[in-house]
Scaffold this motif. Structure first.
Motif, short mmCIF file in Angstrom:
data_model
loop_
_atom_site.label_atom_id
_atom_site.label_comp_id
_atom_site.label_asym_id
_atom_site.label_seq_id
_atom_site.Cartn_x
_atom_site.Cartn_y
_atom_site.Cartn_z
N MET A 8 -9.47 1.75 -2.16
CA MET A 8 -8.05 2.05 -2.12
C MET A 8 -7.30 1.28 -3.21
SD MET A 8 -5.50 1.50 1.14
CE MET A 8 -6.16 2.86 2.10
N ALA B 59 -6.64 -1.30 7.77
CA ALA B 59 -5.67 -0.55 6.95
C ALA B 59 -6.11 -0.53 5.49
CB ALA B 59 -4.28 -1.17 7.08
N ILE C 165 0.85 -1.18 0.00
CA ILE C 165 0.00 0.00 0.00
C ILE C 165 0.89 1.23 0.00
CG2 ILE C 165 -2.03 1.03 1.07
CD1 ILE C 165 -2.17 -1.46 2.86
N ALA C 166 0.60 2.15 -0.91
CA ALA C 166 1.39 3.39 -0.98
C ALA C 166 1.29 4.18 0.31
CB ALA C 166 0.92 4.23 -2.17
N ALA C 167 0.15 4.08 1.00
CA ALA C 167 -0.04 4.84 2.24
C ALA C 167 0.82 4.32 3.39
CB ALA C 167 -1.52 4.81 2.64
N TYR C 168 1.28 3.06 3.28
CA TYR C 168 2.10 2.47 4.33
C TYR C 168 3.38 1.90 3.70
CZ TYR C 168 -2.42 2.67 6.72
OH TYR C 168 -3.61 3.09 7.24
N LYS D 228 -8.87 -0.12 2.92
CA LYS D 228 -10.18 0.53 2.86
C LYS D 228 -10.77 0.38 1.47
CE LYS D 228 -8.61 3.85 6.32
NZ LYS D 228 -9.24 3.08 7.42
#
Length: 368
Positions: free
Chosen positions: A290, A285, A247-250, A287
């Motif tokens: 996403m 994490a 995931i780019a967010a993590y 969603k």
């Protein structure tokens, strides 16, 4: 005369150079049909490296973009079965709910009409039951007729069926018919266990039965990732294969998943197949909606591999130079798959044990 002299000098100069170039090419290689033969004293001998085609255990690795989706069985749009006005709203965003948890209350003329129909059917059933019992008693005492008894039985069966249908409908609306009071509001309850992820209901809002849902509930402890795999690579994807989700967010975090389903249809526009991956999502994490990256890992299997530099490309074809005898090479078309650690997986065109040009093959392109 000066210009004529210069032009003539140029022609003589080119003529003197041409044989030298032809002689150099002849010294490097010559053609025998489709075969390129390199001379023993050619400087190409030092620029070309050879390697033997090998078959090794290999675990195919593929990457694909994916989208997080709620699992349909764990997701519910909340919409009323009737039109009506909202009286109370019990739910809040993020609220945990179980099946049957009250979400909101509404008053509906259609629901009240259903209640009336139920009580009327209940009354008719009672009357039909009493009439049937009376006809049975008359027949038992040899006073009533068979015809009257049969008509009473048919009337009772029809009344019972109408009553049971309305009772079943009320249960679908999660209303207990035995405790229902005529005119009571309709309470909309949660059909599943989960969390309220959308709530746009306002007290006093008039809802229509054909409106889009104003509330959503989802259980997101598990989610699906919808990935796209190219048609040519789908052979490597199987149900139960392990995957990792990035995931780019993590940054740096990897989430484990397993292939849940491989679609049977190919998207004609993208020439890809949809693959669903199931993932644990205890901390939410992932969603819905996403974008993620899916890394597929195939089960280890023996495959033919060659050095990446050995595979050349021309137009849409991939090929290598195959050594037929010492110093002799022929172009061989191959079908390739994924690359990994400087190697190329060959699906067809080569066999283990064959010798190919592993580096410097582009020097032989001029001969073709």
């Amino acid at each position: 005369m000066k210009y004529i002299f210069l032009a003539g000098s140029f022609v003589l100069f080119m003529a003197s150079c041409a044989p030298k170039k032809d002689k150099e090419q002849t010294a490097n290689y010559h053609l025998l049909g489709d075969t390129v033969v390199i001379a023993a004293n050619s400087n190409l001998q030092h620029k070309i490296k050879l390697d033997t085609v090998a078959e090794v255990p290999y675990r195919m690795s593929l990457s694909s973009a994916g989208t997080v989706k709620a699992i349909p069985n764990f997701y519910a749009d909340i919409a009323p079965p009737f039109s009506g006005r909202v009286l109370k709203v019990f739910m809040k965003l993020g609220m945990k709910v179980d099946p049957g948890t009250p979400l909101f209350e509404m008053v509906s003329a259609e629901f009240i009409e259903t209640q009336k129909n139920f009580f009327a059917a209940k009354s008719e059933l009672k009357k039909a039951g009493l009439n049937l019992k009376r006809q049975q008693d008359l027949k038992k005492n040899e006073v009533g007729s068979v015809k009257d008894l049969e008509e009473a039985e048919v009337a009772y069966e029809l009344s019972l069926k109408a009553y049971e249908n309305l009772k079943a409908a009320l249960k679908i609306y999660q209303t207990d018919p035995e405790k229902m009071v005529l005119g009571q509001p309709l309470i909309i309850r949660s059909p599943i266990k989960g969390e309220v992820i959308q709530n746009e209901l306002v007290t006093g809002h008039y809802l229509k039965s054909d409106e889009v849902p104003h509330a959503k509930i989802a259980e997101l402890n598990k989610v699906w990732i919808a990935g796209q795999v190219k048609e040519k690579d789908i052979r490597f994807i199987r149900q139960g294969d392990e995957t990792t989700i990035e995931i780019a967010a993590y940054p740096g975090r990897k989430i484990a998943g397993k292939v849940y389903h491989v679609d049977e249809l190919v998207d004609e526009e993208t020439r890809s197949v949809k693959v669903l991956i199931e993932c644990e999502n205890k901390d939410y994490a992932l969603k819905p909606g996403m974008y993620v990256t899916v890394n597929f890992k195939d089960m280890p299997q023996n495959v033919t591999v060659v050095p990446l530099k050995s595979v050349l490309q021309m137009n849409e074809d991939s090929f290598v130079f195959l050594q037929t005898t010492a110093g002799s090479f022929i172009r061989r078309k191959v079908q390739t798959a994924a690359t990994d650690e400087g190697r190329m997986v060959i699906l067809s065109g080569l066999k283990p044990g064959e010798t190919i040009v592993s580096e410097g093959g582009f020097y032989l392109l001029e001969a073709k």
